[in-house]
Design an enzyme around this catalytic site. Structure first.
Site, mmCIF file in Angstrom:
data_model
loop_
_atom_site.group_PDB
_atom_site.id
_atom_site.type_symbol
_atom_site.label_atom_id
_atom_site.label_comp_id
_atom_site.label_asym_id
_atom_site.label_seq_id
_atom_site.Cartn_x
_atom_site.Cartn_y
_atom_site.Cartn_z
ATOM 1 C CG ASP A 189 -1.881 1.046 1.304
ATOM 2 O OD1 ASP A 189 -2.551 1.240 0.281
ATOM 3 O OD2 ASP A 189 -2.005 1.710 2.348
ATOM 4 C CG ASP A 214 -1.749 2.249 6.626
ATOM 5 O OD1 ASP A 214 -2.602 1.696 5.900
ATOM 6 O OD2 ASP A 214 -1.579 3.485 6.642
ATOM 7 C CB THR A 267 -1.273 6.331 2.268
ATOM 8 O OG1 THR A 267 -1.595 6.772 0.959
ATOM 9 C CG2 THR A 267 -1.266 7.498 3.227
HETATM 10 P P1 ADP Z 1 -4.726 5.050 -0.004
HETATM 11 O O1 ADP Z 1 -4.769 3.854 -0.900
HETATM 12 O O2 ADP Z 1 -3.586 5.930 -0.358
HETATM 13 O O3 ADP Z 1 -4.761 4.685 1.449
HETATM 14 P P2 ADP Z 1 -7.506 5.965 0.213
HETATM 15 O O4 ADP Z 1 -8.308 4.861 -0.379
HETATM 16 O O5 ADP Z 1 -7.525 6.142 1.673
HETATM 17 O O6 ADP Z 1 -6.016 5.935 -0.345
HETATM 18 O O7 ADP Z 1 -7.993 7.331 -0.447
HETATM 19 C C1 ADP Z 1 -7.961 7.490 -1.814
HETATM 20 C C2 ADP Z 1 -8.064 8.947 -2.174
HETATM 21 O O8 ADP Z 1 -9.328 9.470 -1.752
HETATM 22 C C3 ADP Z 1 -7.036 9.841 -1.519
HETATM 23 O O9 ADP Z 1 -5.837 9.863 -2.233
HETATM 24 C C4 ADP Z 1 -7.749 11.180 -1.560
HETATM 25 O O10 ADP Z 1 -7.597 11.781 -2.834
HETATM 26 C C5 ADP Z 1 -9.197 10.825 -1.360
HETATM 27 N N1 ADP Z 1 -9.619 10.947 0.041
HETATM 28 C C6 ADP Z 1 -10.004 9.953 0.879
HETATM 29 N N2 ADP Z 1 -10.354 10.445 2.083
HETATM 30 C C7 ADP Z 1 -10.158 11.776 2.040
HETATM 31 C C8 ADP Z 1 -10.315 12.848 2.975
HETATM 32 N N3 ADP Z 1 -10.741 12.672 4.218
HETATM 33 N N4 ADP Z 1 -10.010 14.077 2.544
HETATM 34 C C9 ADP Z 1 -9.575 14.288 1.300
HETATM 35 N N5 ADP Z 1 -9.404 13.332 0.385
HETATM 36 C C10 ADP Z 1 -9.691 12.092 0.721
HETATM 37 MG MG MG Z 2 -4.020 3.344 3.053
#
Ligand code: ADP
Ligand code: MG
Length: 333
Positions: free
Chosen positions: A30, A221, A32
């Site tokens: 992943d 994570d 982030t």
């Molecule tokens: P990752 O795979 O990096 O963990 P997520 O699935 O958590 O990504 O989120 C995907 C995308 O959705 C983020 O890159 C962001 O653009 C958007 N996003 C999700 N939650 C939020 C939030 N609380 N505020 C702003 N953008 C968000």
């Molecule tokens: Mg993530």
């Protein structure tokens, strides 16, 4: 092997996990919180509305204040630093994998990815630097965009190179913007990226790789990737991640140190080699000793095995197995 792992900050839940790990040929990571530190910071603001920058930040931070996403934390921290007061939010909703929505002062806002707000503003320059855009929109109009930067872990690049050297394919998985993901992947040397995936699709990607006959380890994570961690042949959680990740994964890496992933694989290989050597030593004494004691060579040489020697050999077989196992403790992995 499990004991050695614990000393190295690799917490292994059960022996079966350690055993499976040496067969892994694909590691899915992943982005982030696994490749990056998961502690993003707000680095710039593009305001396209009539509102002041402070007003825009106040709206965005108020919405994000209700979210648990790392991006949300970055925005809220920024507002705090600027002493911008938060506003009351009604009807807050998290839109999984995309962003958030809520009503402030009777106006409904949405904030999140370009996909969510329907923005075609590509912000190429910023995303190509590896930063994530967060758009704020209301009534179908984009009001502003902030860029959020999440630093790459120091040892991410070296860990990827070491995995490649072991012949292991590395895939990066993220819900983040395509350009952002590609930039981060390039910086750490990952050649395969799947970006803009919804949380539930992360699981499907693992299943697809397994259907191709791959043995898959998934490192994450737990923010949106717990089902994928559970489905992988070996789930690897960052100790800096969520409780659910640590609960589901077979292995937890202390401090979210990604270089320990390579160490864990090395440990698995060393342990498996030790087990095979032990099997040899456990059987070898018996294979030689039992026919001797049974008088196999008596008709030819008049040899028999003295029971005292037989007892000694029995003890030696145990000593060699234990001794060989203890060697793992001294090995550098
Ligand atoms: P990752 O795979 O990096 O963990 P997520 O699935 O958590 O990504 O989120 C995907 C995308 O959705 C983020 O890159 C962001 O653009 C958007 N996003 C999700 N939650 C939020 C939030 N609380 N505020 C702003 N953008 C968000
Ligand atoms: Mg993530």
């Amino acid at each position: 092997g499990v004991g050695k792992g614990a000393k190295e900050g690799i917490l292994i839940k059960d022996a079966a996990t350690l055993e499976k790990l040496h067969k892994v040929n694909v590691v899915v990571m992943d982005k982030t919180g696994t490749i990056t530190k998961g502690k993003p910071e707000l680095v710039s603001l593009k305001n396209r509305s009539e509102k002041s920058d402070a007003e825009v930040v106040a709206i965005l931070a108020s919405l994000e204040h209700k979210s648990e996403h790392p991006i949300a934390h970055a925005v809220v921290t920024y507002a705090k630093e600027k002493n911008i007061a938060l506003l009351p939010v009604e009807r807050f909703e998290a839109i999984k994998g995309k962003g958030i929505s809520g009503t402030i002062g009777g106006v409904q806002y949405i904030a999140g990815s370009g996909k969510l707000v329907g923005s075609d503003a590509s912000l190429e320059e910023e995303t190509r630097a590896g930063n994530t855009p967060v758009f704020l929109a209301a009534g179908g109009k984009v009001l502003a965009a902030v860029m959020v930067a999440d630093a790459i872990k120091e040892n991410a690049k070296e860990s990827v190179a070491r995995l490649h050297a072991l012949g292991i394919k590395v895939v990066m998985l993220t819900g983040d913007d395509k350009n952002t993901a590609a930039a981060i992947a390039r910086l750490v040397g990952i050649d395969e990226v799947v970006a803009e995936v919804m949380p539930e699709d992360k699981l499907n990607i693992i299943k697809k790789l397994q259907a191709q006959g791959r043995v898959v380890a998934m490192a994450g994570d737990g923010v949106n990737d717990a089902p994928a961690l559970a489905a992988a042949d070996v789930g690897i959680a960052m100790a800096t991640g969520t409780d659910v990740a640590i609960e589901t994964a077979g292995i937890t890496l202390l401090h979210g140190d990604i270089s320990k992933l390579v160490k864990a694989i090395a440990l698995s290989k060393v342990t498996m080699r030790g087990i095979k050597q032990n099997l040899f030593w456990a059987f070898f004494y018996n294979v030689v000793g039992i026919p001797l004691a049974g008088g196999l060579l008596y008709p030819v040489f008049g040899w028999l095995l003295n029971p005292a020697f037989a007892g000694l050999a029995m003890a030696f077989s145990s000593v060699s197995v234990v001794g060989n196992s203890l060697r793992i403790k001294a090995k550098k992995i």
